[in-house]
Design a protein around this motif. Structure first.
Motif, PDB file in Angstrom:
ATOM      1  N   TRP A 126      -9.233  -2.272  -9.703  1.00  0.00           N
ATOM      2  CA  TRP A 126      -8.608  -1.588  -8.573  1.00  0.00           C
ATOM      3  C   TRP A 126      -8.837  -2.436  -7.322  1.00  0.00           C
ATOM      4  CZ3 TRP A 126      -5.377   2.329  -9.003  1.00  0.00           C
ATOM      5  CH2 TRP A 126      -5.441   3.149 -10.131  1.00  0.00           C
ATOM      6  N   PHE A 127      -7.774  -2.785  -6.641  1.00  0.00           N
ATOM      7  CA  PHE A 127      -7.858  -3.580  -5.414  1.00  0.00           C
ATOM      8  C   PHE A 127      -7.238  -2.821  -4.247  1.00  0.00           C
ATOM      9  CE2 PHE A 127      -7.539  -7.087  -8.610  1.00  0.00           C
ATOM     10  CZ  PHE A 127      -8.708  -7.754  -8.294  1.00  0.00           C
ATOM     11  N   SER A 128      -7.776  -3.066  -3.049  1.00  0.00           N
ATOM     12  CA  SER A 128      -7.088  -2.605  -1.844  1.00  0.00           C
ATOM     13  C   SER A 128      -5.756  -3.340  -1.777  1.00  0.00           C
ATOM     14  CB  SER A 128      -7.912  -2.919  -0.599  1.00  0.00           C
ATOM     15  OG  SER A 128      -7.945  -4.332  -0.391  1.00  0.00           O
ATOM     16  N   VAL A 129      -4.818  -2.836  -1.002  1.00  0.00           N
ATOM     17  CA  VAL A 129      -3.518  -3.493  -0.863  1.00  0.00           C
ATOM     18  C   VAL A 129      -3.684  -4.924  -0.364  1.00  0.00           C
ATOM     19  CG1 VAL A 129      -1.377  -3.481   0.498  1.00  0.00           C
ATOM     20  CG2 VAL A 129      -2.177  -1.382  -0.623  1.00  0.00           C
ATOM     21  N   ALA A 130      -4.512  -5.126   0.642  1.00  0.00           N
ATOM     22  CA  ALA A 130      -4.695  -6.468   1.204  1.00  0.00           C
ATOM     23  C   ALA A 130      -5.258  -7.429   0.161  1.00  0.00           C
ATOM     24  CB  ALA A 130      -5.607  -6.413   2.422  1.00  0.00           C
ATOM     25  N   GLU A 131      -6.274  -6.999  -0.578  1.00  0.00           N
ATOM     26  CA  GLU A 131      -6.872  -7.864  -1.594  1.00  0.00           C
ATOM     27  C   GLU A 131      -5.896  -8.107  -2.744  1.00  0.00           C
ATOM     28  OE1 GLU A 131      -9.824 -10.223  -3.492  1.00  0.00           O
ATOM     29  OE2 GLU A 131      -9.624  -9.550  -1.423  1.00  0.00           O
ATOM     30  N   ALA A 132      -5.178  -7.076  -3.153  1.00  0.00           N
ATOM     31  CA  ALA A 132      -4.225  -7.218  -4.252  1.00  0.00           C
ATOM     32  C   ALA A 132      -3.169  -8.270  -3.932  1.00  0.00           C
ATOM     33  CB  ALA A 132      -3.563  -5.876  -4.550  1.00  0.00           C
ATOM     34  N   LYS A 133      -2.741  -8.308  -2.691  1.00  0.00           N
ATOM     35  CA  LYS A 133      -1.692  -9.263  -2.319  1.00  0.00           C
ATOM     36  C   LYS A 133      -2.184 -10.703  -2.361  1.00  0.00           C
ATOM     37  CE  LYS A 133       1.335  -8.154   0.744  1.00  0.00           C
ATOM     38  NZ  LYS A 133       2.016  -7.690   1.950  1.00  0.00           N
ATOM     39  N   THR A 134      -3.502 -10.937  -2.320  1.00  0.00           N
ATOM     40  CA  THR A 134      -4.031 -12.294  -2.459  1.00  0.00           C
ATOM     41  C   THR A 134      -4.224 -12.670  -3.926  1.00  0.00           C
ATOM     42  OG1 THR A 134      -6.395 -11.733  -2.420  1.00  0.00           O
ATOM     43  CG2 THR A 134      -5.303 -12.065  -0.274  1.00  0.00           C
ATOM     44  N   ARG A 135      -4.317 -11.677  -4.780  1.00  0.00           N
ATOM     45  CA  ARG A 135      -4.614 -11.920  -6.197  1.00  0.00           C
ATOM     46  C   ARG A 135      -3.369 -11.953  -7.082  1.00  0.00           C
ATOM     47  NH1 ARG A 135     -10.367 -11.941  -7.582  1.00  0.00           N
ATOM     48  NH2 ARG A 135     -11.403 -11.199  -5.714  1.00  0.00           N
ATOM     49  N   ILE A 136      -2.358 -11.157  -6.726  1.00  0.00           N
ATOM     50  CA  ILE A 136      -1.195 -10.980  -7.593  1.00  0.00           C
ATOM     51  C   ILE A 136      -0.296 -12.213  -7.566  1.00  0.00           C
ATOM     52  CG2 ILE A 136       0.320  -9.919  -5.850  1.00  0.00           C
ATOM     53  CD1 ILE A 136       1.069  -7.830  -8.072  1.00  0.00           C
ATOM     54  N   ASN A 137       0.451 -12.393  -8.637  1.00  0.00           N
ATOM     55  CA  ASN A 137       1.490 -13.413  -8.677  1.00  0.00           C
ATOM     56  C   ASN A 137       2.325 -13.268  -7.399  1.00  0.00           C
ATOM     57  OD1 ASN A 137       4.459 -13.974  -9.174  1.00  0.00           O
ATOM     58  ND2 ASN A 137       3.602 -14.900 -11.013  1.00  0.00           N
ATOM     59  N   GLU A 138       2.545 -14.365  -6.690  1.00  0.00           N
ATOM     60  CA  GLU A 138       3.140 -14.281  -5.356  1.00  0.00           C
ATOM     61  C   GLU A 138       4.475 -13.554  -5.329  1.00  0.00           C
ATOM     62  OE1 GLU A 138       4.431 -17.986  -3.500  1.00  0.00           O
ATOM     63  OE2 GLU A 138       4.410 -18.929  -5.468  1.00  0.00           O
ATOM     64  N   ALA A 141       4.064  -9.684  -5.265  1.00  0.00           N
ATOM     65  CA  ALA A 141       3.522  -9.073  -4.049  1.00  0.00           C
ATOM     66  C   ALA A 141       4.554  -8.173  -3.377  1.00  0.00           C
ATOM     67  CB  ALA A 141       3.029 -10.148  -3.083  1.00  0.00           C
ATOM     68  N   GLU A 142       5.820  -8.483  -3.532  1.00  0.00           N
ATOM     69  CA  GLU A 142       6.893  -7.656  -2.972  1.00  0.00           C
ATOM     70  C   GLU A 142       6.843  -6.244  -3.534  1.00  0.00           C
ATOM     71  OE1 GLU A 142      10.192  -6.289  -0.917  1.00  0.00           O
ATOM     72  OE2 GLU A 142       9.067  -8.127  -0.581  1.00  0.00           O
ATOM     73  N   LEU A 143       6.409  -6.087  -4.772  1.00  0.00           N
ATOM     74  CA  LEU A 143       6.307  -4.753  -5.362  1.00  0.00           C
ATOM     75  C   LEU A 143       5.262  -3.914  -4.634  1.00  0.00           C
ATOM     76  CD1 LEU A 143       6.483  -5.799  -9.118  1.00  0.00           C
ATOM     77  CD2 LEU A 143       8.341  -4.847  -7.708  1.00  0.00           C
ATOM     78  N   ILE A 144       4.179  -4.541  -4.214  1.00  0.00           N
ATOM     79  CA  ILE A 144       3.148  -3.828  -3.454  1.00  0.00           C
ATOM     80  C   ILE A 144       3.705  -3.404  -2.097  1.00  0.00           C
ATOM     81  CG2 ILE A 144       0.865  -4.016  -2.386  1.00  0.00           C
ATOM     82  CD1 ILE A 144       0.126  -5.937  -4.700  1.00  0.00           C
ATOM     83  N   ASP A 145       4.440  -4.291  -1.447  1.00  0.00           N
ATOM     84  CA  ASP A 145       5.058  -3.948  -0.170  1.00  0.00           C
ATOM     85  C   ASP A 145       6.011  -2.761  -0.319  1.00  0.00           C
ATOM     86  OD1 ASP A 145       3.728  -6.019   1.133  1.00  0.00           O
ATOM     87  OD2 ASP A 145       5.408  -7.422   0.912  1.00  0.00           O
ATOM     88  N   ARG A 146       6.769  -2.754  -1.397  1.00  0.00           N
ATOM     89  CA  ARG A 146       7.695  -1.647  -1.631  1.00  0.00           C
ATOM     90  C   ARG A 146       6.950  -0.337  -1.882  1.00  0.00           C
ATOM     91  NH1 ARG A 146      11.960  -4.755  -5.669  1.00  0.00           N
ATOM     92  NH2 ARG A 146      12.522  -6.401  -4.184  1.00  0.00           N
ATOM     93  N   LEU A 147       5.819  -0.419  -2.596  1.00  0.00           N
ATOM     94  CA  LEU A 147       4.996   0.784  -2.820  1.00  0.00           C
ATOM     95  C   LEU A 147       4.491   1.325  -1.494  1.00  0.00           C
ATOM     96  CD1 LEU A 147       3.305   2.795  -4.522  1.00  0.00           C
ATOM     97  CD2 LEU A 147       1.520   1.034  -4.548  1.00  0.00           C
ATOM     98  N   VAL A 148       3.951   0.447  -0.663  1.00  0.00           N
ATOM     99  CA  VAL A 148       3.423   0.863   0.640  1.00  0.00           C
ATOM    100  C   VAL A 148       4.514   1.563   1.454  1.00  0.00           C
ATOM    101  CG1 VAL A 148       2.524   0.020   2.853  1.00  0.00           C
ATOM    102  CG2 VAL A 148       1.575  -0.837   0.698  1.00  0.00           C
ATOM    103  N   ALA A 149       5.723   1.024   1.442  1.00  0.00           N
ATOM    104  CA  ALA A 149       6.830   1.630   2.189  1.00  0.00           C
ATOM    105  C   ALA A 149       7.153   3.032   1.672  1.00  0.00           C
ATOM    106  CB  ALA A 149       8.059   0.734   2.106  1.00  0.00           C
ATOM    107  N   LEU A 150       6.908   3.283   0.398  1.00  0.00           N
ATOM    108  CA  LEU A 150       7.217   4.590  -0.190  1.00  0.00           C
ATOM    109  C   LEU A 150       6.131   5.640   0.017  1.00  0.00           C
ATOM    110  CD1 LEU A 150       8.725   3.562  -3.646  1.00  0.00           C
ATOM    111  CD2 LEU A 150       9.943   4.626  -1.730  1.00  0.00           C
ATOM    112  N   VAL A 151       4.854   5.232   0.013  1.00  0.00           N
ATOM    113  CA  VAL A 151       3.793   6.239  -0.044  1.00  0.00           C
ATOM    114  C   VAL A 151       2.861   6.288   1.158  1.00  0.00           C
ATOM    115  CG1 VAL A 151       3.813   6.237  -2.567  1.00  0.00           C
ATOM    116  CG2 VAL A 151       2.153   4.814  -1.355  1.00  0.00           C
ATOM    117  N   VAL A 152       2.968   5.346   2.065  1.00  0.00           N
ATOM    118  CA  VAL A 152       2.055   5.358   3.217  1.00  0.00           C
ATOM    119  C   VAL A 152       2.738   5.984   4.410  1.00  0.00           C
ATOM    120  CG1 VAL A 152       0.758   3.922   4.831  1.00  0.00           C
ATOM    121  CG2 VAL A 152       0.699   3.417   2.404  1.00  0.00           C
TER     122      VAL A 152
END
Length: 152
Positions: A126-138, A141-152
């Protein structure tokens, strides 16, 4: 036609912080790779299978437990190699240390004739959003941004 994969971005909210579950590929190619190597649980499928069903199947194969809930479509992304990934987000929780991945066989070292068995996923975290974006295939990372736009 490009290869196609489907995957699930599992997320949870802990102490009002959004966290996402990423997996690290197993096998000898990724042993010493970290940043940029993590991914959402995903896998290839063909036209005989619905994309969401494939994403759920792949999640269960790589994590060892089924995923249920309300699936939020995150759309598609194209990775550098041309593979198209269709993804969904779903809220949930699991013990990342307790995953049980399916396995694959590979002749290793190459041309040695020795076949080894490796987990498809060797760990989940489990990673924070910021940490996940440094670890995930570049490209993912867009998928994480899309998740944030939907649930935050």
């Amino acid at each position: 036609m490009p290869r196609q994969s489907a995957g699930i971005l599992l997320y949870r909210k802990t102490n009002n912080e959004l966290e996402v579950l990423l997996v690290h590929p197993g096998g000898p190619f990724f042993v010493k790779k970290d940043l940029g190597s993590w991914t959402i649980p995903k896998g290839e499928y063909d036209d005989s299978e619905e994309a969401l069903a494939a994403a759920q199947r792949e999640f269960e194969e790589e994590i060892g437990s089924p995923v249920t809930g309300t699936f939020l479509p995150l759309g598609t992304i194209r990775q550098k190699g041309g593979k198209v990934i269709q993804a969904w987000a779903v809220e949930g929780d699991l013990d990342a240390d307790a995953i049980v991945s399916n396995t694959f066989e590979l002749a290793w070292p190459p041309k040695s004739g020795k076949v080894e068995t490796y987990p498809e996923v060797d760990k989940a975290v489990w990673f924070s959003v910021a940490e996940a974006k440094t670890r995930i295939n570049e490209k993912q990372a867009e998928l994480i941004d899309r998740l944030v736009a939907l649930v935050v």
